[in-house]
Design an enzyme around this catalytic site. Structure first.
Site, mmCIF file in Angstrom:
data_model
loop_
_atom_site.group_PDB
_atom_site.id
_atom_site.type_symbol
_atom_site.label_atom_id
_atom_site.label_comp_id
_atom_site.label_asym_id
_atom_site.label_seq_id
_atom_site.Cartn_x
_atom_site.Cartn_y
_atom_site.Cartn_z
ATOM 1 N N ARG A 234 -8.658 -24.251 13.223
ATOM 2 C CA ARG A 234 -8.783 -23.264 11.922
ATOM 3 C C ARG A 234 -9.311 -24.866 11.213
ATOM 4 O O ARG A 234 -8.720 -26.040 11.074
ATOM 5 C CB ARG A 234 -7.189 -23.439 11.834
ATOM 6 C CG ARG A 234 -6.796 -22.125 12.499
ATOM 7 C CD ARG A 234 -8.077 -21.080 11.905
ATOM 8 N NE ARG A 234 -7.689 -19.375 12.538
ATOM 9 C CZ ARG A 234 -7.869 -19.161 13.750
ATOM 10 N NH1 ARG A 234 -8.545 -19.786 14.165
ATOM 11 N NH2 ARG A 234 -7.282 -18.023 13.493
ATOM 12 N N GLU A 263 -14.606 -19.257 5.477
ATOM 13 C CA GLU A 263 -16.259 -18.671 6.494
ATOM 14 C C GLU A 263 -16.332 -16.837 6.348
ATOM 15 O O GLU A 263 -15.545 -15.905 5.584
ATOM 16 C CB GLU A 263 -14.983 -18.441 8.360
ATOM 17 C CG GLU A 263 -14.637 -19.584 8.697
ATOM 18 C CD GLU A 263 -14.269 -19.698 9.484
ATOM 19 O OE1 GLU A 263 -13.409 -18.358 10.607
ATOM 20 O OE2 GLU A 263 -14.177 -20.494 10.406
ATOM 21 N N HIS A 282 -17.234 -19.744 14.177
ATOM 22 C CA HIS A 282 -16.606 -18.942 15.081
ATOM 23 C C HIS A 282 -16.300 -17.901 15.988
ATOM 24 O O HIS A 282 -16.308 -17.201 15.306
ATOM 25 C CB HIS A 282 -15.586 -18.812 13.661
ATOM 26 C CG HIS A 282 -14.418 -18.310 13.628
ATOM 27 N ND1 HIS A 282 -12.409 -18.189 13.021
ATOM 28 C CD2 HIS A 282 -12.971 -18.319 14.987
ATOM 29 C CE1 HIS A 282 -12.439 -18.266 13.339
ATOM 30 N NE2 HIS A 282 -12.202 -18.034 14.416
HETATM 31 P P1 NAI Z 1 -0.568 -21.204 20.644
HETATM 32 O O1 NAI Z 1 0.782 -20.916 20.100
HETATM 33 O O2 NAI Z 1 0.322 -21.031 22.621
HETATM 34 O O3 NAI Z 1 -0.087 -22.611 20.995
HETATM 35 C C1 NAI Z 1 -0.487 -23.511 19.913
HETATM 36 C C2 NAI Z 1 0.319 -24.744 19.662
HETATM 37 O O4 NAI Z 1 0.706 -25.958 18.632
HETATM 38 C C3 NAI Z 1 1.707 -24.706 20.285
HETATM 39 O O5 NAI Z 1 2.080 -25.379 21.636
HETATM 40 C C4 NAI Z 1 2.529 -25.078 19.163
HETATM 41 O O6 NAI Z 1 4.090 -26.077 19.686
HETATM 42 C C5 NAI Z 1 1.542 -26.310 18.436
HETATM 43 N N1 NAI Z 1 2.690 -27.228 17.221
HETATM 44 C C6 NAI Z 1 2.375 -26.778 16.072
HETATM 45 N N2 NAI Z 1 2.810 -26.729 15.250
HETATM 46 C C7 NAI Z 1 2.031 -28.479 15.539
HETATM 47 C C8 NAI Z 1 1.624 -29.424 14.589
HETATM 48 N N3 NAI Z 1 2.683 -29.780 13.646
HETATM 49 N N4 NAI Z 1 1.290 -30.333 14.948
HETATM 50 C C9 NAI Z 1 0.461 -30.051 16.584
HETATM 51 N N5 NAI Z 1 0.901 -29.304 17.158
HETATM 52 C C10 NAI Z 1 1.670 -28.002 16.524
HETATM 53 O O7 NAI Z 1 -1.367 -20.895 20.615
HETATM 54 P P2 NAI Z 1 -3.132 -20.662 21.305
HETATM 55 O O8 NAI Z 1 -3.928 -19.814 21.962
HETATM 56 O O9 NAI Z 1 -3.205 -22.181 21.760
HETATM 57 O O10 NAI Z 1 -4.180 -21.108 20.239
HETATM 58 C C11 NAI Z 1 -4.201 -22.173 18.927
HETATM 59 C C12 NAI Z 1 -5.556 -21.824 18.193
HETATM 60 O O11 NAI Z 1 -6.323 -22.158 18.063
HETATM 61 C C13 NAI Z 1 -4.437 -21.174 17.067
HETATM 62 O O12 NAI Z 1 -3.711 -21.329 16.070
HETATM 63 C C14 NAI Z 1 -5.812 -20.883 16.314
HETATM 64 O O13 NAI Z 1 -5.816 -20.908 15.197
HETATM 65 C C15 NAI Z 1 -7.714 -20.888 17.050
HETATM 66 N N6 NAI Z 1 -8.220 -20.070 17.913
HETATM 67 C C16 NAI Z 1 -9.044 -19.952 17.407
HETATM 68 C C17 NAI Z 1 -9.817 -19.021 18.447
HETATM 69 C C18 NAI Z 1 -11.706 -19.213 18.077
HETATM 70 O O14 NAI Z 1 -12.527 -18.006 18.459
HETATM 71 N N7 NAI Z 1 -12.304 -20.550 17.425
HETATM 72 C C19 NAI Z 1 -9.474 -18.078 18.986
HETATM 73 C C20 NAI Z 1 -8.129 -18.239 19.089
HETATM 74 C C21 NAI Z 1 -7.438 -19.052 18.515
#
Ligand code: NAI
Length: 315
Positions: A234, A263, A282
């Site tokens: 993000r 965005e 994005h």
């Molecule tokens: P996920 O929920 O599997 O993983 C997120 C991780 O971040 C978790 O392990 C969590 O413990 C960790 N986390 C939470 N707070 C934190 C902190 N303060 N410091 C460090 N780590 C922390 O989510 P997933 O599926 O891996 O997605 C990650 C991110 O990718 C989403 O939140 C979204 O923003 C982004 N995304 C981007 C897309 C794109 O098209 N560019 C599409 C899908 C997701």
């Protein structure tokens, strides 16, 4: 059953198939819906699907017939979930439909930066290679990732997938997450150690109170000189002006991002004119199989709800 999709265009500009949802009722698909039109389009709807359209308390209170909200995405911050709950409206999302695609894009940005692909391909088209005396020519030598360290911030689904690919490239993998995750192939370290030791820092955590502005002047100061920063999570995770300053000074060698603070990206965004900054729009999530999967899982969410055993409920 009246089903409405309020902003279907990004998910399906015409190359994937709404029929799994269509099979469940009378479907109206709008490409986009202006906030002023939301209430009107929800009139008489039993189920609605949205991607980025906001459904706030007022809207939900007035949508008397609505029983189901399907978010055509993983993040559901566009929905006032509390208000939905109070009204007995079930809200479902689609978890993890694009993990592999976002990991692939993360590595694509990293490789494009390290190989200077865009730069050299454009010079070759302009005749620069043709004018050389030797078979091999480059203006900036590629950066070898083998043996370098990548620090993954947010070791969830995407972070873990990126870590595995980085490991396959011969990189040492460090991870920082509030909770250590099983299956993450790297070593968990505190954030300051990760920033200090990583040649590449890649962001994969959600945007929330403790992660907004995580990468700013003081955290950048704790990074290696000449580090590469990648962000497919993000835009709000970084201070864009601080990252720009670090690119100008050379503290950061490059920034590759698929996301921006606003965005579509605004012309005033300081990164648009920053050196060594590679920005995509994005679309990491958007390969066709991912978008069809999004529709298929959304249809399953609605079907499960109709059969009385809702799945992927977030309300
Ligand atoms: P996920 O929920 O599997 O993983 C997120 C991780 O971040 C978790 O392990 C969590 O413990 C960790 N986390 C939470 N707070 C934190 C902190 N303060 N410091 C460090 N780590 C922390 O989510 P997933 O599926 O891996 O997605 C990650 C991110 O990718 C989403 O939140 C979204 O923003 C982004 N995304 C981007 C897309 C794109 O098209 N560019 C599409 C899908 C997701």
């Amino acid at each position: 059953m009246q089903i409405v999709v309020l902003d279907g265009y990004c998910v399906n500009p015409g190359d994937v198939d709404w029929s799994p949802i269509k099979a469940l009722g009378t479907l109206s698909v709008y490409d986009r819906t202006h906030p002023d039109m939301v209430a009107q389009r929800l009139r008489g709807a039993d189920a609605v699907f949205v991607n980025k359209v906001k459904l706030n308390r007022e809207i939900l209170q007035n949508a008397r017939q609505l029983k189901f909200i399907g978010v055509l995405a993983t993040g559901y911050d566009v929905i006032d979930v509390e208000a939905a709950k109070e009204r007995g409206i079930v809200v479902c999302n689609v978890p993890a439909y694009s993990t592999e695609a976002v990991a692939q894009h993360t590595i694509a940005l990293l490789l494009a930066i390290c190989q200077h692909v865009e730069y050299h391909a454009s010079l070759v088209r302009q005749g620069a290679w043709t004018a050389q005396p030797d078979f091999s020519w480059w203006e900036i030598a590629p950066v070898l990732l083998y043996g370098k360290t990548i620090g993954i911030i947010g070791c969830g689904r995407i972070g873990t997938r990126v870590a595995r690919i980085a490991e396959a490239l011969g990189m040492r993998v460090l991870g920082y997450s509030p909770h250590e995750k099983q299956g993450f192939p790297g070593t968990f370290v505190p954030l300051d150690v990760l920033l200090k030791e990583s040649d590449v820092v890649s962001l994969h955590c959600p945007s929330k109170a403790d992660t907004v502005g995580l990468i700013r002047s003081d955290t950048i100061a704790g990074m290696k000189d000449g580090a590469i920063l990648i962000n497919t999570a993000r835009g709000s995770l970084i201070s864009e002006s601080d990252v720009r300053d670090a690119l100008v000074s050379g503290k950061l060698a490059a920034y590759g991002t698929d996301v921006a603070s606003e965005e579509p990206i605004r012309l005033r965004n300081p990164l648009l004119t920053a050196p060594n900054c590679l920005i995509t729009s994005h679309y990491a999530w958007s390969p066709k199989p991912m978008r069809q999967n999004l529709i298929d899982v959304s249809a399953k969410n609605l079907r499960s709800f109709l059969y009385g055993y809702p799945q992927n409920v977030v309300s």
